[in-house]
Scaffold this motif. Structure first.
Motif, PDB file in Angstrom:
ATOM      1  N   ALA A  97       0.828  -1.208   0.000  1.00  0.00           N
ATOM      2  CA  ALA A  97       0.000   0.000   0.000  1.00  0.00           C
ATOM      3  C   ALA A  97       0.862   1.257   0.000  1.00  0.00           C
ATOM      4  CB  ALA A  97      -0.925   0.000   1.212  1.00  0.00           C
ATOM      5  N   ALA A  98       2.008   1.202   0.680  1.00  0.00           N
ATOM      6  CA  ALA A  98       2.876   2.373   0.761  1.00  0.00           C
ATOM      7  C   ALA A  98       3.604   2.622  -0.559  1.00  0.00           C
ATOM      8  CB  ALA A  98       3.888   2.189   1.886  1.00  0.00           C
ATOM      9  N   SER A 100       2.786   1.349  -3.779  1.00  0.00           N
ATOM     10  CA  SER A 100       1.974   1.412  -4.985  1.00  0.00           C
ATOM     11  C   SER A 100       1.196   2.720  -5.096  1.00  0.00           C
ATOM     12  CB  SER A 100       0.985   0.240  -4.987  1.00  0.00           C
ATOM     13  OG  SER A 100       0.150   0.297  -6.111  1.00  0.00           O
ATOM     14  N   LYS A 101       0.933   3.119  -6.335  1.00  0.00           N
ATOM     15  CA  LYS A 101       0.093   4.300  -6.573  1.00  0.00           C
ATOM     16  C   LYS A 101      -1.373   3.969  -6.304  1.00  0.00           C
ATOM     17  CE  LYS A 101       3.135   6.529  -9.886  1.00  0.00           C
ATOM     18  NZ  LYS A 101       3.325   7.009 -11.252  1.00  0.00           N
ATOM     19  N   LYS A 102      -1.779   2.745  -6.659  1.00  0.00           N
ATOM     20  CA  LYS A 102      -3.131   2.269  -6.353  1.00  0.00           C
ATOM     21  C   LYS A 102      -3.051   1.519  -5.025  1.00  0.00           C
ATOM     22  CE  LYS A 102      -4.501   1.781 -11.174  1.00  0.00           C
ATOM     23  NZ  LYS A 102      -4.953   0.847 -12.202  1.00  0.00           N
ATOM     24  N   LYS A 103      -3.451   2.167  -3.947  1.00  0.00           N
ATOM     25  CA  LYS A 103      -3.236   1.656  -2.590  1.00  0.00           C
ATOM     26  C   LYS A 103      -3.901   0.303  -2.343  1.00  0.00           C
ATOM     27  CE  LYS A 103      -1.032   5.368  -1.516  1.00  0.00           C
ATOM     28  NZ  LYS A 103       0.400   5.357  -1.593  1.00  0.00           N
ATOM     29  N   GLY A 104      -5.150   0.147  -2.714  1.00  0.00           N
ATOM     30  CA  GLY A 104      -5.868  -1.107  -2.473  1.00  0.00           C
ATOM     31  C   GLY A 104      -5.262  -2.267  -3.230  1.00  0.00           C
ATOM     32  N   GLY A 106      -2.221  -2.475  -4.448  1.00  0.00           N
ATOM     33  CA  GLY A 106      -0.877  -2.734  -3.922  1.00  0.00           C
ATOM     34  C   GLY A 106      -0.921  -3.514  -2.622  1.00  0.00           C
ATOM     35  N   ALA A 107      -1.893  -3.193  -1.771  1.00  0.00           N
ATOM     36  CA  ALA A 107      -2.020  -3.898  -0.493  1.00  0.00           C
ATOM     37  C   ALA A 107      -2.386  -5.359  -0.717  1.00  0.00           C
ATOM     38  CB  ALA A 107      -3.066  -3.214   0.375  1.00  0.00           C
TER      39      ALA A 107
END
Length: 132
Positions: A97-98, A100-104, A106-107
């Motif tokens: 999440a930290a 990636s640009k797309k938080k969801g 990436g998480a």
């Protein structure tokens, strides 16, 4: 106007009349169910009294000095693979999440990757502990 009032009164009278037969049927079925419940309760009391009388005639043995301690049930411990997967999933999700640009997204990806790596690492640690 007078005719309209008479028609309105007639409609209200017809609508407000209840079907008494239906109401009586519901009342009768409710009374039947209640009486059955009362009979069952009476029978339960009679049965408990008979059971008490039967048990009264039997002799009861009581162990007063029991010295054998009962072992408490042991909880199952989590395997190293499960611990590693949980820790890896948490760390991977936060890191994903930290970064990636797309938080969801990436998480999710980080969590899955971290869980896989953590499970593998935990399994390796479990195997090394078994060898010792």
């Amino acid at each position: 106007m007078k005719n309209l009032a008479i028609i309105g009164f007639a409609v209200l009278t017809m609508v407000s009349c209840k079907d008494m037969q239906k109401e009586n049927t519901e009342l009768t079925s409710t009374e039947t169910i209640d009486s059955l419940k009362m009979e069952l309760e009476k029978q339960r009391i009679i049965d408990s009294v008979r059971m008490a009388e039967t048990n009264k005639n039997e002799k009861e043995v009581v162990v007063v000095n029991n010295t054998t301690p009962q072992a408490a049930p042991q909880k199952k411990k989590m395997s190293g693979a499960v611990k590693g997967a949980l820790i890896g999933a948490g760390v991977g999700a936060v890191t994903g999440a930290a970064v990636s640009k797309k938080k969801g997204e990436g998480a999710i990806i980080g969590g899955l990757a971290g869980a896989g790596v953590g499970a593998g690492t935990g399994a390796i640690i479990d195997e090394s502990k078994k060898k010792k």
